[in-house]
Design a protein around this motif. Structure first.
Motif, short mmCIF file in Angstrom:
data_model
loop_
_atom_site.label_atom_id
_atom_site.label_comp_id
_atom_site.label_asym_id
_atom_site.label_seq_id
_atom_site.Cartn_x
_atom_site.Cartn_y
_atom_site.Cartn_z
N GLU A 29 0.82 -1.21 0.00
CA GLU A 29 0.00 0.00 0.00
C GLU A 29 0.86 1.26 0.00
N VAL A 30 0.45 2.22 -0.85
CA VAL A 30 1.16 3.49 -0.97
C VAL A 30 0.49 4.53 -0.08
N TYR A 31 1.29 5.25 0.68
CA TYR A 31 0.77 6.30 1.57
C TYR A 31 1.57 7.59 1.39
N THR A 32 1.00 8.66 1.90
CA THR A 32 1.66 9.99 2.03
C THR A 32 2.56 10.35 0.85
N MET A 33 1.92 10.51 -0.29
CA MET A 33 2.61 10.90 -1.53
C MET A 33 2.49 12.42 -1.67
N PHE A 34 3.57 13.12 -1.49
CA PHE A 34 3.52 14.59 -1.55
C PHE A 34 4.79 15.12 -2.21
N VAL A 35 4.60 16.08 -3.12
CA VAL A 35 5.73 16.76 -3.78
C VAL A 35 5.58 18.26 -3.53
N ASP A 36 6.67 18.88 -3.15
CA ASP A 36 6.70 20.33 -2.94
C ASP A 36 6.06 21.02 -4.15
N PRO A 37 5.04 21.86 -3.94
CA PRO A 37 4.36 22.50 -5.08
C PRO A 37 5.31 23.24 -6.02
N ASP A 38 6.43 23.73 -5.52
CA ASP A 38 7.39 24.42 -6.39
C ASP A 38 8.08 23.46 -7.36
N PHE A 39 7.98 22.15 -7.09
CA PHE A 39 8.66 21.15 -7.92
C PHE A 39 7.68 20.19 -8.58
N ALA A 40 6.38 20.56 -8.59
CA ALA A 40 5.36 19.69 -9.18
C ALA A 40 5.53 19.60 -10.69
N ARG A 41 5.01 18.49 -11.24
CA ARG A 41 4.97 18.25 -12.70
C ARG A 41 6.37 18.19 -13.32
N ARG A 42 7.32 17.66 -12.55
CA ARG A 42 8.67 17.44 -13.10
C ARG A 42 9.06 15.97 -13.04
N GLY A 43 8.07 15.11 -12.80
CA GLY A 43 8.36 13.67 -12.79
C GLY A 43 8.80 13.14 -11.43
N ILE A 44 8.79 13.98 -10.40
CA ILE A 44 9.27 13.54 -9.08
C ILE A 44 8.28 12.56 -8.44
N GLY A 45 6.99 12.86 -8.54
CA GLY A 45 5.98 11.94 -7.99
C GLY A 45 6.07 10.58 -8.67
#
Ligand SMILES: CC(C)(COP(=O)(O)OP(=O)(O)OC[C@H]1O[C@@H](n2cnc3c(N)ncnc32)[C@H](O)[C@@H]1OP(=O)(O)O)[C@@H](O)C(=O)NCCC(=O)NCCS
Length: 158
Positions: free
Chosen positions: A77-93
């Motif tokens: 199970e995957v939990y607590t998936m969060f990426v700093d909004p300043d770095f969103a949509r760069r493939g980090i998630g």
């Protein structure tokens, strides 16, 4: 910026809590009422992440020495998936989810499951997850999704 995914260290807790709080207040607040956001912010403190690290495999994404995202795994199970909004949509998630998938496959799981926020539903669909059902939790409405893992994904050293 090159992103490295590594396991959580206790010193990461304040930065992870900061990322989660920013996501909740700046991004998830578009989809959830204020009282739910406040409840989640009160829940996901630095101390909570230290506690959770005893029962969850927590990963962080780091770029130029700065933690920019996190994800956790318990079993499949995957939990607590969060990426700093300043770095969103760069493939980090995507990179973080791939890490937990590889790690789960290595432990013998053949599928992953997650409870996704309304905000992250499209993200998980993009990553190949499919809807199973919906759920009402203490943190509001969630989508439950699942993804079949390919057998014996190659192990990648952390
Ligand atoms: C959802 C979240 C984790 C995505 O992380 P990210 O690093 O921005 O995602 P990526 O850049 O790796 O995106 C991977 C793919 O999903 C797509 N995607 C990302 N966020 C999306 C969203 N909210 N809706 C639809 N698609 C999305 C990207 O466009 C990308 O597609 P592409 O490969 O065709 O370009 C991040 O935006 C976040 O932390 N959101 C707020 C907190 C949250 O809701 N967390 C989940 C709790 S369940």
């Amino acid at each position: 910026m090159a992103i490295k995914v590594r396991l959580f260290r206790p010193g990461d807790a304040p930065r992870i809590a900061e990322i989660v709080q920013r996501c909740l207040r700046e991004v998830n607040s578009r989809d959830y009422p204020q009282h739910v956001i406040d409840k989640m912010c009160a829940h996901f403190t630095a101390e909570r992440f230290i506690e959770l690290s005893a029962s969850r495999l927590i990963y962080v994404a780091e770029g130029d020495g700065v933690v920019v995202g996190t994800v956790s795994r318990v079993g499949n199970e995957v939990y607590t998936m969060f990426v700093d909004p300043d770095f969103a949509r760069r493939g980090i998630g995507r990179q973080l989810v791939q890490q937990v998938e590889v790690s789960a496959a290595r432990d013998g799981y053949d599928r992953m499951e997650t409870g996704a926020s309304i905000t992250a539903h499209g993200f998980y669909l993009k990553l190949g997850y499919t809807d199973v059902r919906t759920s009402e939790t203490e943190f509001g409405f969630n989508y439950i999704l699942r993804k079949t893992l390919p057998p014996a994904q190659a192990a990648r050293p952390l």
